[in-house]
Design a protein around this motif. Sequence first.
Motif: not given
Ligand code: FES
Length: 332
Positions: A35-37, A45, A47, A49-50, A71
């Motif tokens: 979700m963040c990477y 990335g 942030y 932890r998905t 992660a």
């Molecule tokens: S995609 Fe968000 S921590 Fe890895």
Amino acid sequence: MAKVTIDNIEIEVPEGTTILTAARMIGGEVVPPAMCYYSKLKTSGGYCRTCIVKVSQGSAKDPRPMPKPVASCRTTVMDGMVVQNITSPDLLEARAGVVEFLLINHPLDCPICDQAGECHLQDLGYEHGKMNTRYEFKRRTFKQIDIGDYIKLHMTRCILCYRCVKVAEQLTPGRVHGVINRGDVAEISTYISNAVDNEFSGNMIDVCPVGALTDKTFRFKSRVWFSKPVDAHRDCPKCSGKVRLWFKGNDVLRVTARKDQYGEVEDLPDGKAGFICNDCRFHKKKIGDWIVEKPSHIDRHSVISQNHYENLAQLKLDVSKQQKKLQAGSKK
Ligand code: FES
Ligand code: SF4
Ligand code: SF4
């Protein structure tokens, strides 16, 4: 090169590759959600932890397992590493916990949210979510904020993934927004209400994995699965001009960058990321502005890949006829 095994599939990857990238090289079900990477944004990335995975063997030299899920977007592979994603029930339970945290304050207003149909959080909620919430406190809420002329921020839906902040840092001059405060009061804000109005700011909408940043020229015009995505281009002095048009009937409702199966903008032939400028995104909403190439291939785990048109002949919209008419009109 390093050999890594992910969910019983072995692959050899260059040293320094992250577990997530190695999983994407394998593809399919073993790829953890992210979700963040965002591979096109540096330092993204770490942030949300998905993307956590279980490392059941650290390396060939040191076969001990890692003591807790890591992660995958931030952890590089080691030769002989053994990773579990969907083959570990414990890991899936841990990921469900992450999703539960992401949803603690989330409104889940998918029926009225513009991101519905292309939202990874919606997919995650569906795949890992529970029917009931255990959260007993008041959910935090925010008023909607206009950031610039074209973007609306629904902070209640934000998962603080920092992608929009990276876009502002890396694609636009003079960043005027970021995350203020920390913990459960952290929020995306334009500092002292500065508007985000530089010419690549619209890319923040494209990278936002949820419906927190919405396109004011498109919001509430249509559910995304009712529109027809078509690849098109124009000569643009500011960006590559390679975009995706979203038609409803003969109207261009929305212009976005072209995105891949992970929801990231596709690479251009020269290897650069295909981010687009605000001119293409917000001001070119006529068919005559574009040279249409073909119906877009939507390769995503999403409802938009249903109800989809791969063959121009099947499009009710006769784009080329419309264009010829417009071009003939403009020559008169
Ligand atoms: S995609 Fe968000 S921590 Fe890895
Ligand atoms: S961001 Fe996604 S999960 Fe949240 S309300 Fe919108 S569609 Fe639903
Ligand atoms: S507004 Fe969207 S892109 Fe920005 S931090 Fe929130 S969820 Fe991420």
